[in-house]
Enzyme design. Sequence first.
Site, PDB file in Angstrom:
ATOM      1  N   CYS A  52       0.841  -1.197   0.000  1.00 50.02           N
ATOM      2  CA  CYS A  52       0.000   0.000   0.000  1.00 50.02           C
ATOM      3  C   CYS A  52       0.883   1.257   0.000  1.00 50.02           C
ATOM      4  O   CYS A  52       2.102   1.174   0.159  1.00 50.02           O
ATOM      5  CB  CYS A  52      -0.921   0.003   1.216  1.00 50.02           C
ATOM      6  SG  CYS A  52      -0.044   0.129   2.793  1.00 50.02           S
TER       7      CYS A  52
ATOM      8  N   CYS B 278       2.882   1.666   3.158  1.00 47.59           N
ATOM      9  CA  CYS B 278       3.991   0.709   3.195  1.00 47.59           C
ATOM     10  C   CYS B 278       5.164   1.225   2.362  1.00 47.59           C
ATOM     11  O   CYS B 278       6.321   1.158   2.792  1.00 47.59           O
ATOM     12  CB  CYS B 278       3.552  -0.655   2.669  1.00 47.59           C
ATOM     13  SG  CYS B 278       2.193  -1.398   3.591  1.00 47.59           S
TER      14      CYS B 278
END
Length: 77
Positions: A10, A13
């Site tokens: 994501c 992340c």
Amino acid sequence: MEIKVIGTGCDKCDRLYENTQEALRNLGMEANVEKVEDLVEIVKLGVMTSPSLMVDGKLLIRGREAKTREIEKLLSR
């Protein structure tokens, strides 16, 4: 030093990975930084929330993105 940035890919992340790389550069440190995105590997590590940051097998940040400055403080301990 072994660092794992754990998450499923994501945006948060990715930013945690980038901030970790920047913190290492700012501190003049070298480390093996691995991005762990495979769900099976994440579960094997015992991580239930992402993004997370693991340093030498110790989970230091879980379930949130950390700013570069915070990561620098954690790594310089």
